[in-house]
Design a protein around this motif. Structure first.
Motif, PDB file in Angstrom:
ATOM      1  N   ALA A 124       0.830  -1.207   0.000  1.00 33.35           N
ATOM      2  CA  ALA A 124       0.000   0.000   0.000  1.00 33.35           C
ATOM      3  C   ALA A 124       0.865   1.259   0.000  1.00 33.35           C
ATOM      4  N   LEU A 125       1.941   1.251   0.773  1.00 32.90           N
ATOM      5  CA  LEU A 125       2.854   2.402   0.786  1.00 32.90           C
ATOM      6  C   LEU A 125       3.558   2.570  -0.557  1.00 32.90           C
ATOM      7  N   SER A 126       3.921   1.461  -1.174  1.00 31.93           N
ATOM      8  CA  SER A 126       4.564   1.527  -2.496  1.00 31.93           C
ATOM      9  C   SER A 126       3.592   2.058  -3.541  1.00 31.93           C
ATOM     10  N   TYR A 127       2.334   1.651  -3.437  1.00 26.53           N
ATOM     11  CA  TYR A 127       1.316   2.164  -4.360  1.00 26.53           C
ATOM     12  C   TYR A 127       1.144   3.667  -4.175  1.00 26.53           C
ATOM     13  N   ASP A 128       1.100   4.098  -2.920  1.00 24.09           N
ATOM     14  CA  ASP A 128       0.976   5.523  -2.632  1.00 24.09           C
ATOM     15  C   ASP A 128       2.133   6.303  -3.250  1.00 24.09           C
ATOM     16  N   ARG A 129       3.337   5.790  -3.111  1.00 25.54           N
ATOM     17  CA  ARG A 129       4.517   6.455  -3.666  1.00 25.54           C
ATOM     18  C   ARG A 129       4.481   6.461  -5.191  1.00 25.54           C
ATOM     19  N   LEU A 130       4.032   5.338  -5.774  1.00 30.39           N
ATOM     20  CA  LEU A 130       3.987   5.229  -7.228  1.00 30.39           C
ATOM     21  C   LEU A 130       3.015   6.228  -7.830  1.00 30.39           C
ATOM     22  N   ILE A 131       1.845   6.361  -7.232  1.00 33.76           N
ATOM     23  CA  ILE A 131       0.856   7.322  -7.725  1.00 33.76           C
ATOM     24  C   ILE A 131       1.365   8.744  -7.555  1.00 33.76           C
ATOM     25  N   ALA A 132       2.048   9.017  -6.455  1.00 33.08           N
ATOM     26  CA  ALA A 132       2.587  10.357  -6.216  1.00 33.08           C
ATOM     27  C   ALA A 132       3.631  10.736  -7.253  1.00 33.08           C
ATOM     28  N   ILE A 133       4.379   9.749  -7.772  1.00 33.50           N
ATOM     29  CA  ILE A 133       5.415  10.020  -8.771  1.00 33.50           C
ATOM     30  C   ILE A 133       4.824  10.121 -10.176  1.00 33.50           C
ATOM     31  N   ILE A 134       3.944   9.181 -10.518  1.00 35.65           N
ATOM     32  CA  ILE A 134       3.421   9.121 -11.887  1.00 35.65           C
ATOM     33  C   ILE A 134       2.325  10.160 -12.120  1.00 35.65           C
ATOM     34  N   TYR A 135       1.437  10.322 -11.129  1.00 38.68           N
ATOM     35  CA  TYR A 135       0.312  11.253 -11.276  1.00 38.68           C
ATOM     36  C   TYR A 135       0.330  12.292 -10.145  1.00 38.68           C
ATOM     37  N   PRO A 136       1.337  13.145 -10.122  1.00 40.18           N
ATOM     38  CA  PRO A 136       1.434  14.103  -8.998  1.00 40.18           C
ATOM     39  C   PRO A 136       0.260  15.079  -8.929  1.00 40.18           C
ATOM     40  N   LEU A 137      -0.292  15.444 -10.086  1.00 40.57           N
ATOM     41  CA  LEU A 137      -1.395  16.407 -10.099  1.00 40.57           C
ATOM     42  C   LEU A 137      -2.731  15.766  -9.756  1.00 40.57           C
ATOM     43  N   HIS A 138      -2.825  14.443  -9.921  1.00 44.31           N
ATOM     44  CA  HIS A 138      -4.078  13.736  -9.639  1.00 44.31           C
ATOM     45  C   HIS A 138      -3.984  12.877  -8.373  1.00 44.31           C
ATOM     46  N   TYR A 139      -2.928  13.077  -7.603  1.00 46.00           N
ATOM     47  CA  TYR A 139      -2.722  12.237  -6.419  1.00 46.00           C
ATOM     48  C   TYR A 139      -3.877  12.366  -5.433  1.00 46.00           C
ATOM     49  N   GLN A 140      -4.319  13.590  -5.174  1.00 41.55           N
ATOM     50  CA  GLN A 140      -5.382  13.803  -4.198  1.00 41.55           C
ATOM     51  C   GLN A 140      -6.692  13.152  -4.620  1.00 41.55           C
ATOM     52  N   VAL A 141      -6.882  13.015  -5.925  1.00 43.92           N
ATOM     53  CA  VAL A 141      -8.115  12.404  -6.427  1.00 43.92           C
ATOM     54  C   VAL A 141      -8.031  10.888  -6.399  1.00 43.92           C
ATOM     55  N   LYS A 142      -6.866  10.345  -6.768  1.00 44.20           N
ATOM     56  CA  LYS A 142      -6.702   8.903  -6.862  1.00 44.20           C
ATOM     57  C   LYS A 142      -6.499   8.231  -5.505  1.00 44.20           C
ATOM     58  N   VAL A 143      -5.782   8.893  -4.606  1.00 47.28           N
ATOM     59  CA  VAL A 143      -5.493   8.309  -3.291  1.00 47.28           C
ATOM     60  C   VAL A 143      -6.248   9.111  -2.236  1.00 47.28           C
ATOM     61  N   THR A 144      -7.447   8.668  -1.915  1.00 49.68           N
ATOM     62  CA  THR A 144      -8.279   9.339  -0.922  1.00 49.68           C
ATOM     63  C   THR A 144      -8.312   8.541   0.381  1.00 49.68           C
ATOM     64  N   HIS A 145      -8.870   9.169   1.410  1.00 53.19           N
ATOM     65  CA  HIS A 145      -9.017   8.474   2.692  1.00 53.19           C
ATOM     66  C   HIS A 145      -9.893   7.233   2.530  1.00 53.19           C
ATOM     67  N   ARG A 146     -10.975   7.395   1.800  1.00 50.23           N
ATOM     68  CA  ARG A 146     -11.903   6.280   1.614  1.00 50.23           C
ATOM     69  C   ARG A 146     -11.238   5.130   0.867  1.00 50.23           C
ATOM     70  N   PHE A 147     -10.473   5.484  -0.169  1.00 46.82           N
ATOM     71  CA  PHE A 147      -9.792   4.434  -0.937  1.00 46.82           C
ATOM     72  C   PHE A 147      -8.788   3.682  -0.072  1.00 46.82           C
ATOM     73  N   MET A 148      -7.990   4.414   0.697  1.00 45.16           N
ATOM     74  CA  MET A 148      -6.952   3.762   1.487  1.00 45.16           C
ATOM     75  C   MET A 148      -7.560   2.925   2.612  1.00 45.16           C
ATOM     76  N   LEU A 149      -8.614   3.434   3.253  1.00 43.78           N
ATOM     77  CA  LEU A 149      -9.283   2.644   4.288  1.00 43.78           C
ATOM     78  C   LEU A 149      -9.902   1.383   3.705  1.00 43.78           C
ATOM     79  N   SER A 150     -10.482   1.503   2.518  1.00 43.58           N
ATOM     80  CA  SER A 150     -11.069   0.332   1.858  1.00 43.58           C
ATOM     81  C   SER A 150      -9.990  -0.683   1.489  1.00 43.58           C
ATOM     82  N   LEU A 151      -8.845  -0.181   1.017  1.00 41.87           N
ATOM     83  CA  LEU A 151      -7.741  -1.062   0.653  1.00 41.87           C
ATOM     84  C   LEU A 151      -7.220  -1.828   1.865  1.00 41.87           C
ATOM     85  N   ILE A 152      -7.012  -1.121   2.966  1.00 45.76           N
ATOM     86  CA  ILE A 152      -6.525  -1.770   4.190  1.00 45.76           C
ATOM     87  C   ILE A 152      -7.547  -2.778   4.710  1.00 45.76           C
TER      88      ILE A 152
END
Length: 281
Positions: A124-152
């Protein structure tokens, strides 16, 4: 002393041990120094992970999707250390190598649950880092609290489910040989290999879990740490190969496409024969 209790009738050779014997550290010279080291590591782990959880909980600025994973990782590390180290010290330092059958399976379940969740939290941390690098402008949209809680939550449900299946498969095994586990805890592999009856389903499921929970996450985590140039090459390959493979995998498997190709080939063959006849005339 009787090691085994018959679980079924007399005509069925299915037995479960009354207890297992953990023998991992027995006979190692100067092992008491290692126990002191384990105790020190455990104390540091408890204090460190508790501090991390407290800081994230108290500081509202850290309540981001990334730190949800960090909090869960600290919680899992704390639970994993508490499930393993005190029991290991109790077994070997106080000579309590005999562990009841049911307690051993519970020990196995909690240890592997925490270990598996540690790995998946790193994913999950690696995914967070990957999205932050590849989609820096869309990070807030792609990685939300709801998404991360659902993933965990999905990780927890998945791990608990598969490990309950693994423990359930162990309860179907018959132990009529040794009850000595050559490990420092109730090791899954050590246990099912001592069985007298067929343990192939357990063995296959064990390898499935190793690939699914350890090798695939390890590969993903390692891939997320590659330098940018290699990442570009990898992404370019993932863009090129699917268009090449899709016609082979999907199009050629369609019956209508196959029949159409056969008609085209037959028509082409007839045309070539007709042209040859006209030339011969």
């Amino acid at each position: 002393m009787d090691f085994f209790n018959s679980a079924l009738g007399k005509n069925i050779t299915f037995v479960r041990p009354e207890y297992f014997i953990i023998s991992g550290f027995i006979g190692i010279p100067n092992i008491n120094y290692y126990y002191v080291f384990l105790f020190f590591v455990y104390i540091v782990s408890v204090l460190g992970n508790t501090a991390v959880m407290a800081i994230i909980y108290l500081d509202h600025r850290l309540r981001t999707p990334k730190y949800i994973v960090v909090f869960n990782l600290a919680f899992v590390d704390l639970c994993g250390s508490s499930a393993l180290v005190p029991k290991v010290l109790d077994i070997f330092l106080f000579n309590h190598q005999y562990i009841p059958y049911a307690d051993c399976l519970a020990f196995l379940f909690f240890c592997y649950t925490c270990l598996s969740m540690q790995v998946l939290n790193l994913v999950a941390l690696s995914y967070d880092r990957l999205i932050a690098i590849i989609y820096p402008l869309h990070y807030q949209v792609k990685v939300t609290h709801r998404f991360m809680l659902s993933l965990i939550a999905c990780f927890w449900v998945f791990v608990i489910t598969v490990l309950l299946i693994a423990v359930g498969l162990l309860t179907r095994l018959s132990f009529c040989k040794s009850v000595v586990i050559n490990s420092y805890f109730c090791d899954h592999g050590q246990i099912y290999r001592m069985a007298c009856n067929d343990y192939k389903p357990t063995d296959y499921f064990s390898w499935f879990l190793v690939v699914l929970i350890f090798w695939l996450p390890f590969t993903f985590t390692l891939g997320s740490q590659i330098p940018p140039n290699a990442r570009i090459l990898n992404l370019s390959l993932t863009s090129v190969f699917p268009p090449m493979l899709n016609p082979i995998i999907y199009v050629l498997q369609t019956q209508e496409i196959k029949e159409s190709m056969k008609k085209i080939l037959k028509f082409r063959k007839k045309s070539q024969i007709t042209v040859k006849r006209e030339i011969m005339k």
